[in-house]
Design a protein around this motif. Structure first.
Motif, PDB file in Angstrom:
ATOM      1  N   ALA A 193       0.846  -1.193   0.000  1.00  0.00           N
ATOM      2  CA  ALA A 193       0.000   0.000   0.000  1.00  0.00           C
ATOM      3  C   ALA A 193       0.878   1.238   0.000  1.00  0.00           C
ATOM      4  N   LEU A 194       0.352   2.308  -0.581  1.00  0.00           N
ATOM      5  CA  LEU A 194       1.053   3.592  -0.526  1.00  0.00           C
ATOM      6  C   LEU A 194       0.970   4.146   0.882  1.00  0.00           C
ATOM      7  N   THR A 195       2.045   4.777   1.325  1.00  0.00           N
ATOM      8  CA  THR A 195       2.029   5.525   2.577  1.00  0.00           C
ATOM      9  C   THR A 195       1.414   6.898   2.299  1.00  0.00           C
ATOM     10  N   ALA A 196       1.206   7.680   3.340  1.00  0.00           N
ATOM     11  CA  ALA A 196       0.702   9.044   3.130  1.00  0.00           C
ATOM     12  C   ALA A 196       1.669   9.825   2.245  1.00  0.00           C
ATOM     13  N   GLU A 197       2.963   9.670   2.479  1.00  0.00           N
ATOM     14  CA  GLU A 197       3.969  10.335   1.642  1.00  0.00           C
ATOM     15  C   GLU A 197       3.913   9.814   0.218  1.00  0.00           C
ATOM     16  N   GLY A 198       3.674   8.511   0.052  1.00  0.00           N
ATOM     17  CA  GLY A 198       3.536   7.928  -1.277  1.00  0.00           C
ATOM     18  C   GLY A 198       2.335   8.498  -2.010  1.00  0.00           C
ATOM     19  N   ARG A 199       1.225   8.673  -1.324  1.00  0.00           N
ATOM     20  CA  ARG A 199       0.031   9.263  -1.950  1.00  0.00           C
ATOM     21  C   ARG A 199       0.280  10.711  -2.346  1.00  0.00           C
ATOM     22  N   ARG A 200       0.985  11.451  -1.491  1.00  0.00           N
ATOM     23  CA  ARG A 200       1.295  12.847  -1.793  1.00  0.00           C
ATOM     24  C   ARG A 200       2.185  12.935  -3.025  1.00  0.00           C
ATOM     25  N   LEU A 201       3.250  12.135  -3.049  1.00  0.00           N
ATOM     26  CA  LEU A 201       4.167  12.155  -4.187  1.00  0.00           C
ATOM     27  C   LEU A 201       3.466  11.679  -5.460  1.00  0.00           C
ATOM     28  N   PHE A 202       2.622  10.650  -5.342  1.00  0.00           N
ATOM     29  CA  PHE A 202       1.907  10.171  -6.517  1.00  0.00           C
ATOM     30  C   PHE A 202       1.028  11.278  -7.097  1.00  0.00           C
ATOM     31  N   ALA A 203       0.313  12.009  -6.251  1.00  0.00           N
ATOM     32  CA  ALA A 203      -0.562  13.085  -6.743  1.00  0.00           C
ATOM     33  C   ALA A 203       0.255  14.141  -7.493  1.00  0.00           C
ATOM     34  N   GLU A 204       1.401  14.509  -6.948  1.00  0.00           N
ATOM     35  CA  GLU A 204       2.267  15.485  -7.630  1.00  0.00           C
ATOM     36  C   GLU A 204       2.801  14.921  -8.952  1.00  0.00           C
ATOM     37  N   ALA A 205       3.247  13.667  -8.918  1.00  0.00           N
ATOM     38  CA  ALA A 205       3.806  13.039 -10.120  1.00  0.00           C
ATOM     39  C   ALA A 205       2.732  12.841 -11.182  1.00  0.00           C
ATOM     40  N   ASP A 206       1.520  12.517 -10.767  1.00  0.00           N
ATOM     41  CA  ASP A 206       0.443  12.339 -11.734  1.00  0.00           C
ATOM     42  C   ASP A 206       0.112  13.666 -12.420  1.00  0.00           C
ATOM     43  N   ALA A 207       0.148  14.762 -11.663  1.00  0.00           N
ATOM     44  CA  ALA A 207      -0.069  16.086 -12.271  1.00  0.00           C
ATOM     45  C   ALA A 207       1.054  16.396 -13.268  1.00  0.00           C
TER      46      ALA A 207
END
Length: 159
Positions: free
Chosen positions: A104-118
């Motif tokens: 599972a993604l960590t909170a930091e993983g979710r944050r980085l994913f959102a930035e990377a997806d943008a």
């Protein structure tokens, strides 16, 4: 004397269509890989694993992740190791199968994913999404579904 290229008219339609898919996938993937690396120090293979994890509300069994990503199972394992090393994912023993783990993604993983997806969307917009209309995107999606369904031995479904 300069080498000439084969004109589109000389190439059979199926070959041209296949070459176009390969060319587009290669060019767009390289573009995304450069943008993600520069902005987030994130290879596109890591992003792909994060994409599958971000799209699931629950932790994903490692075996399912390996079957979903366009990477080999050993590549997925190495990517998950690297993501875990950066604190972007967690691995936990599966409650359903003691022999497997869930990722599972960590909170930091979710944050980085959102930035990377943008970043991914921004870098692709001028060379993909902004060039294609809804009918183009629907046609590409129909082709992808048909090819994927055949690979998986199922029906293609509606186009």
């Amino acid at each position: 004397m300069p080498q000439r290229k084969i004109a589109q008219a000389e190439m059979p339609l199926a070959d041209h269509a296949f070459y176009g898919l390969v060319w587009a996938g290669t060019v767009l993937t390289e573009r995304v890989d450069r943008a993600l690396g520069k902005a987030h120090d994130l290879p596109v293979s890591w992003f792909e694993v994060m994409l599958w994890l971000a799209s699931s509300p629950d932790p994903v069994p490692a075996s399912v992740l390996g079957n979903s990503a366009m990477l080999s199972r050993s590549q997925v394992s190495r990517v998950v190791d690297a993501l875990q090393g950066r604190g972007l994912v967690t691995r936990t023993p599966s409650a359903r199968d003691a022999r497997s783990v869930e990722v599972a993604l960590t909170a930091e993983g979710r944050r980085l994913f959102a930035e990377a997806d943008a970043t991914r969307r921004d870098c692709l917009a001028p060379v993909f999404a902004d060039l294609l209309d809804r009918a183009d995107l629907e046609a590409l999606s129909a082709v992808w579904r048909k090819l994927k369904a055949h690979k998986e031995g199922g029906a293609a479904g509606p186009a």
